[in-house]
Design an enzyme around this catalytic site. Structure first.
Site, short mmCIF file in Angstrom:
data_model
loop_
_atom_site.label_atom_id
_atom_site.label_comp_id
_atom_site.label_asym_id
_atom_site.label_seq_id
_atom_site.Cartn_x
_atom_site.Cartn_y
_atom_site.Cartn_z
N CYS A 304 0.81 -1.22 0.00
CA CYS A 304 0.00 0.00 0.00
C CYS A 304 0.84 1.27 0.00
O CYS A 304 0.65 2.18 -0.83
CB CYS A 304 -0.98 0.00 1.17
SG CYS A 304 -0.20 0.04 2.82
N HIS A 352 -2.62 1.28 6.76
CA HIS A 352 -3.01 1.16 5.35
C HIS A 352 -3.23 2.55 4.77
O HIS A 352 -3.59 3.49 5.48
CB HIS A 352 -4.27 0.32 5.20
CG HIS A 352 -4.60 0.00 3.77
ND1 HIS A 352 -3.78 -0.76 2.97
CD2 HIS A 352 -5.65 0.37 2.98
CE1 HIS A 352 -4.31 -0.85 1.75
NE2 HIS A 352 -5.44 -0.17 1.74
N HIS A 364 -5.79 1.73 -4.44
CA HIS A 364 -4.92 1.21 -3.39
C HIS A 364 -4.53 -0.23 -3.67
O HIS A 364 -5.10 -0.89 -4.54
CB HIS A 364 -5.59 1.32 -2.01
CG HIS A 364 -6.74 0.39 -1.79
ND1 HIS A 364 -7.06 -0.15 -0.56
CD2 HIS A 364 -7.69 -0.10 -2.66
CE1 HIS A 364 -8.12 -0.91 -0.65
NE2 HIS A 364 -8.53 -0.90 -1.90
#
Length: 392
Positions: A304, A352, A364
């Protein structure tokens, strides 16, 4: 008469009644069956599908957290290795200079040994053939003593600096060893969490997996609804801002309704940020479909924070490697005022991140086993959203 009595059969009394051995065995069987029946619920204490889903999600999140720790330890290890290498090179150079200084001192000692040189005194004057010879010898010794002093001072300085750098190199190598240990631990944690998640999923039947897929679909539909709601809210704010700007340009006062609401209308993005954001988003879109791989920074795969770092690097903006640092690399803004290019962070431990593309959506790299994709910022629920940061 008593001798003709038959002995009474042995047995167990139940409610005052004697039972033969066969009946006792039957009762024992019933008791065992009863115990088995009572124990059955415990043996069948299988977690519900929702509990399994939550456990799997938690494991993936823990793996994500360990991944960011791995990224941080990897970056720290690389820096410490570079510093250790530089210090070792410096020590080698200083050691060479120290040896040269030692050799120079040795040459003075050898010269004095060969010539029997010592400080000029009366004996030297008496051995001189003429006063001029004594004067010449005295000047030579004065010069040699001065050079020796410089050489000794240089040697002492080189020795002190070399010892200091050796100590720094030793400490740097110890820190490098510690970082390598942290890196190894984080890597093992990621691998263990992912293995646990895969093991849980492997125990599900095809029917259970289908039900899980249905639950996930419902979550995504709800996330899409929330994204649409956010998009409408942002559009209304933008419209209100534009209306206020038009009224200001025309010289009239904005109406009370134009700026009403709990949120301040979103100002248009400045051209500099918009240009950079466009480049970052163009890069991110080009990565859609590439696999998530923990610790990866491209070009074939990403995690990420590796994706967001690479995207903004394409726009000329250098972001830190980990989510923990990226969240501090810009200005925090409300989600309602998020602009394309902003970074959206998730979870209390900030493990994240995605890059906002507008209309409640982001690009993402979700988790292992998935691919870079567009998805609602509400993909894991509204409570999962930590903050939004404008990086440039």
């Amino acid at each position: 008469m008593a001798s003709h009595r038959k002995s009474r059969p042995t047995g167990t009394r139940v409610a005052g009644i004697r039972t033969p051995a066969l009946a006792t065995a039957a009762l024992t069987s019933v008791a065992l069956l009863s115990q088995s029946a009572n124990a059955a619920p415990e043996a069948d204490d299988k977690p519900s599908l929702e509990e399994v889903e939550k456990k799997v999600d938690d494991l993936y999140r823990q793996a994500g957290s360990a991944t960011e720790k791995y990224n941080g330890a990897k970056e720290k290890t690389a820096k410490q290795r570079k510093r250790a290498d530089a210090l070792i090179d410096d020590v080698a150079k200083r050691t060479q200079k120290l040896n040269e200084a030692r050799e120079e001192l040795g040459s003075f000692a050898s010269a004095q040994y060969r010539t029997g040189a010592a400080a000029p005194d009366t004996a030297t004057f008496l051995l001189a053939d003429t006063p001029q010879d004594y004067f010449d010898q005295t000047q030579l010794m004065d010069r040699m003593t001065g050079r020796q002093k410089v050489a000794v001072d240089d040697y002492v300085t080189q020795q002190s600096e070399t010892m200091k750098k050796r100590q720094e190199a030793t400490e740097s190598l110890e820190a490098l060893t510690e970082s390598q240990g942290d890196l190894k631990t984080a890597k093992a944690t990621v691998q263990r969490k992912l293995a646990d998640a895969r093991e849980l999923m492997s125990k599900l039947t095809a029917e259970e997996k289908a039900r899980l897929a249905a639950i996930e679909k419902e979550k995504q539909e709800e996330a899409a609804r929330k994204a649409d709601e956010l998009a409408r809210q942002q559009a209304a704010q933008q419209q209100a801002h534009e209306e206020a700007a038009r009224q200001q340009d025309s010289g009239s006062s904005p109406s009370g309704s134009a700026g009403s609401g709990s949120s301040t209308p979103t100002a248009p993005a400045d051209s500099s940020y918009a240009t950079k954001a466009d480049k970052a988003l163009a890069f991110a879109r080009a990565q859609i479909g590439k696999p998530y791989v923990w610790g990866a920074v491209g070009p074939g795969s990403y995690d990420c924070s590796g994706l967001t770092q690479a995207a903004w690097k394409a726009a000329g903006v250098t972001l830190p490697r980990t989510t923990y640092d990226q969240v501090n690399a810009g200005t925090t803004v409300p989600l309602s005022q998020a602009r394309p290019g902003d970074l959206v962070f998730f979870y209390d431990d900030v493990t994240h991140v995605g890059i906002y593309i507008g209309n409640g959506m982001m690009i993402h790299a979700p988790k292992p086993g998935t691919y870079v994709r567009e998805e609602s910022v509400y993909y894991d629920g509204e409570s999962a959203i930590h903050s939004v940061v404008r990086p440039a």
